[in-house]
Design an enzyme around this catalytic site. Structure first.
Site, PDB file in Angstrom:
ATOM      1  N   CYS A   1       0.631  18.660 -17.990  1.00 42.89           N
ATOM      2  CA  CYS A   1       0.539  17.432 -16.993  1.00 42.89           C
ATOM      3  C   CYS A   1       0.987  17.811 -15.563  1.00 42.89           C
ATOM      4  CB  CYS A   1       1.532  16.322 -17.702  1.00 42.89           C
ATOM      5  SG  CYS A   1       1.652  15.199 -16.759  1.00 42.89           S
TER       6      CYS A   1
ATOM      7  N   CYS B   1       4.292  15.843 -12.496  1.00 39.85           N
ATOM      8  CA  CYS B   1       5.372  16.611 -12.178  1.00 39.85           C
ATOM      9  C   CYS B   1       5.299  17.866 -11.733  1.00 39.85           C
ATOM     10  CB  CYS B   1       6.712  16.429 -12.973  1.00 39.85           C
ATOM     11  SG  CYS B   1       6.999  14.753 -13.229  1.00 39.85           S
TER      12      CYS B   1
ATOM     13  N   GLN C   1       8.461   0.158  -3.678  1.00 44.91           N
ATOM     14  CA  GLN C   1       9.236   1.453  -3.734  1.00 44.91           C
ATOM     15  C   GLN C   1       9.178   1.730  -5.256  1.00 44.91           C
ATOM     16  OE1 GLN C   1       9.562   3.380  -1.065  1.00 44.91           O
ATOM     17  NE2 GLN C   1       9.514   1.916   0.708  1.00 44.91           N
TER      18      GLN C   1
ATOM     19  N   ASP D   1      -3.267  -4.811  11.794  1.00 41.25           N
ATOM     20  CA  ASP D   1      -3.718  -3.607  11.536  1.00 41.25           C
ATOM     21  C   ASP D   1      -3.262  -2.631  12.891  1.00 41.25           C
ATOM     22  OD1 ASP D   1      -4.760  -1.112  11.431  1.00 41.25           O
ATOM     23  OD2 ASP D   1      -6.919  -1.573  11.294  1.00 41.25           O
TER      24      ASP D   1
ATOM     25  N   CYS E   1       7.018   9.094   3.949  1.00 49.57           N
ATOM     26  CA  CYS E   1       6.994   9.655   2.742  1.00 49.57           C
ATOM     27  C   CYS E   1       6.060  11.027   2.959  1.00 49.57           C
ATOM     28  CB  CYS E   1       6.165   9.078   1.585  1.00 49.57           C
ATOM     29  SG  CYS E   1       4.454   8.239   2.380  1.00 49.57           S
TER      30      CYS E   1
HETATM   31  C1  LIG Z   1       5.075   2.931   2.653  1.00 48.72           C
HETATM   32  S1  LIG Z   1       4.680   1.345   2.504  1.00 48.72           S
HETATM   33  C2  LIG Z   1       6.212   0.730   3.221  1.00 48.72           C
HETATM   34  C3  LIG Z   1       6.168  -1.029   2.761  1.00 48.72           C
HETATM   35  C4  LIG Z   1       7.609  -1.506   2.814  1.00 48.72           C
HETATM   36  N1  LIG Z   1       8.307  -0.951   4.012  1.00 48.72           N
HETATM   37  C5  LIG Z   1       8.521  -1.280   1.557  1.00 48.72           C
HETATM   38  O1  LIG Z   1       9.658  -0.591   1.583  1.00 48.72           O
HETATM   39  O2  LIG Z   1       8.137  -1.782   0.604  1.00 48.72           O
HETATM   40  C6  LIG Z   1       3.520   1.232   3.825  1.00 48.72           C
HETATM   41  C7  LIG Z   1       2.791  -0.039   4.203  1.00 48.72           C
HETATM   42  O3  LIG Z   1       2.061   0.162   5.266  1.00 48.72           O
HETATM   43  C8  LIG Z   1       0.826  -0.645   5.210  1.00 48.72           C
HETATM   44  N2  LIG Z   1      -0.130  -0.205   6.010  1.00 48.72           N
HETATM   45  C9  LIG Z   1      -1.040   0.708   5.759  1.00 48.72           C
HETATM   46  N3  LIG Z   1      -1.973   1.016   6.850  1.00 48.72           N
HETATM   47  C10 LIG Z   1      -1.373   0.013   7.678  1.00 48.72           C
HETATM   48  C11 LIG Z   1      -2.279  -0.347   9.120  1.00 48.72           C
HETATM   49  N4  LIG Z   1      -3.152   0.127   9.351  1.00 48.72           N
HETATM   50  N5  LIG Z   1      -1.399  -1.240   9.775  1.00 48.72           N
HETATM   51  C12 LIG Z   1      -0.454  -2.004   9.128  1.00 48.72           C
HETATM   52  N6  LIG Z   1      -0.045  -1.544   7.951  1.00 48.72           N
HETATM   53  C13 LIG Z   1      -0.376  -0.748   7.334  1.00 48.72           C
HETATM   54  C14 LIG Z   1       0.554  -0.813   3.711  1.00 48.72           C
HETATM   55  O4  LIG Z   1      -0.060  -1.781   3.056  1.00 48.72           O
HETATM   56  C15 LIG Z   1       2.220  -0.569   3.034  1.00 48.72           C
HETATM   57  O5  LIG Z   1       2.614  -2.101   2.875  1.00 48.72           O
END
Ligand SMILES: C[S@@+](CC[C@H](N)C(=O)[O-])C[C@H]1O[C@@H](n2cnc3c(N)ncnc32)[C@H](O)[C@@H]1O
Length: 444
Positions: free
Chosen positions: A78, A81, A266, A344, A394
């Site tokens: 699998c 992991c 998360q 964005d 991440c």
């Molecule tokens: C790692 S997540 C973090 C979310 C939040 N901080 C949490 O702890 O739940 C990254 C976030 O970035 C947003 N994202 C991705 N591309 C983006 C962009 N070009 N502009 C703004 N936000 C974006 C995603 O929709 C997602 O919600």
């Protein structure tokens, strides 16, 4: 060069970032799962790509001192992991080393390292995208196999929460009964504090009898079933009406955060609580401060920041996530301190003027997707008035290259460390606290 036989015995010299053993046979590069440095392993060749041969290993001799028998019977076949064959201290050390190497490659020298944060190695995963595949009369449901697109044979999963893992056998019993059993390629599972939801992707319409089978499944397991014919804009709950929200309590902050099953959250609740605790500690005293939370999602960090006394602004590209963040702010009684905008953040055309807001901010929080904070980072920092930046990531490589930009803008990486959000997998979650060099503040 002659073709390799299907099975070879090799010596493993090191591990790559995916936690695959690196080996070499007659000048040919191999990557082997379930193999540790110094070990001799026998490996079946499963895939060849760009001159590299991939396979799963079986230990032959010289076991590494940190080798452990896998607690998962489906490892290493699998692909969910990649680290079940080593003890937990080794997992953490490897992840920390990866981060240290990425920082070193970008000439970023942290002032201090926080200890690796851990919160339980098993049963932590509240979200997953599972593959579904018909094989003869059977239907398999699970993670993809290592090095192939096939779905692993599994009846349980040690990293999914026990509630989600327990659904697997009954899903495997239900799916072959559907009239469109071979037209369901994937099921997403999501869990909140009180309920689970399954998003069933289907390529052909469900018949009435299919729907009836799902209805029985939903009742038996007390889960919400959502059908997905195409994109996320085609989600239809089996129970009718709008999508039901899931939620999680952040008891330390007196908050209850809601989300829709397909939205980003998360995956590891206990580690999320640790992340939030560190974000707040690194930001220091927030009473009366202005904070900008970029890539804020549903407000997972923004709401605790407001609860700690700040005025906060969250920005995020997904309009549905921003709408959910606003609902969360209202329902938790912190709407007066919060403002959310759809933006964005990778586009210079964005209607929101991030730089103007940053000019009034005391602190900045970043939690971008894997690719990093994007091309705007340098410009944002030239306008940022505050002294503290907390960056959650991440991906250690994009974190490290963004860290170099932040350091060049006059900040020091005061604290950095790994937060083990995905134990037993190769994912590395990182958090760093940057403080302005000339006007340094106290580390929280
Ligand atoms: C790692 S997540 C973090 C979310 C939040 N901080 C949490 O702890 O739940 C990254 C976030 O970035 C947003 N994202 C991705 N591309 C983006 C962009 N070009 N502009 C703004 N936000 C974006 C995603 O929709 C997602 O919600």
């Amino acid at each position: 060069m002659a073709k390799l036989p299907a099975e070879v015995t090799v010596d493993v010299s090191a591990l790559d970032e995916a936690m695959l053993g690196i080996a070499n046979l007659d000048g040919r590069a191999l990557r082997v799962r379930n193999a540790l440095p110094g070990e001799t392993v026998q490996t079946r060749v499963l895939r060849r790509k760009k001159g590299i041969v991939y396979g799963d290993g079986v230990l032959v001799e010289h076991p590494h001192e940190s080798r452990r028998a896998s607690i998962c019977p489906y490892f290493p076949r699998c692909g969910g992991c990649s680290m079940h064959h080593m003890d937990y201290p080794m997992q953490l050390e490897l992840k920390q080393r990866q981060l240290a190497q990425a920082l070193d490659s970008n000439a970023v020298v942290p002032r201090g390292w926080s200890a690796p944060q851990k919160a339980g190695r098993l049963g932590y995963r509240r979200k997953a995208r599972l593959g579904v595949r018909m094989v003869g009369e059977q239907v398999l449901v699970g993670f993809r196999e290592s090095f192939s697109n096939r779905v692993a044979r599994m009846d349980s999963c040690a990293t999914l929460t026990p509630e989600l893992s327990a659904l697997l056998p009954d899903l495997k019993r239900l799916l072959p009964q559907l009239s469109i059993a071979d037209q369901v390629p994937q099921i997403e599972v999501a869990q909140g504090d009180t309920q689970c939801a399954l998003i069933v992707r289907h390529l052909q319409p469900m018949t009435e009898s299919d729907v009836e089978l799902w209805r029985e499944f939903a009742q038996t397991h007390a889960v919400e079933i959502i059908f997905q014919a195409k994109g996320y804009d085609t989600l239809v709950p089996l129970s009718g009406g709008p999508l039901k929200r899931l939620g999680y309590r952040l008891a330390d902050h007196g908050l209850y955060i809601e989300f829709l099953p397909h939205q980003f959250t998360q995956v590891n609740l206990a580690m999320n609580e640790t992340l939030i605790r560190y974000v707040l500690a690194y930001l220091g005293n927030l009473q009366g401060k202005n904070v900008l939370d970029l890539f804020c999602g549903i407000g997972n960090f923004t709401l605790p920041i407001a609860r700690a006394g700040a005025r906060a602004w969250g920005m995020e590209s997904a309009p549905e996530a921003v709408a959910m963040a606003c609902v969360n702010a209202l329902n938790n009684g912190v709407a007066d301190q919060l403002q959310f905008s759809v933006a964005d953040l990778f586009s210079s055309e964005s209607a929101v003027d991030v730089a103007a807001i940053l000019a009034q901010c005391d602190a900045l929080v970043l939690d971008p997707p894997r690719s990093g904070a994007g091309p705007g980072l340098h410009d944002w920092l030239t306008h940022f008035a505050g002294n503290t930046i907390v960056y959650v990531s991440c991906n250690p490589n994009s974190f490290a290259s963004d860290a170099a930009i932040i350091v060049a803008a006059g900040f020091e990486l005061a604290q950095v460390g790994i937060f083990d959000m995905f134990p037993s997998t190769a994912h590395v979650e990182t958090m760093g606290q940057f403080v302005r060099r000339s006007r340094e503040t106290t580390v929280g």
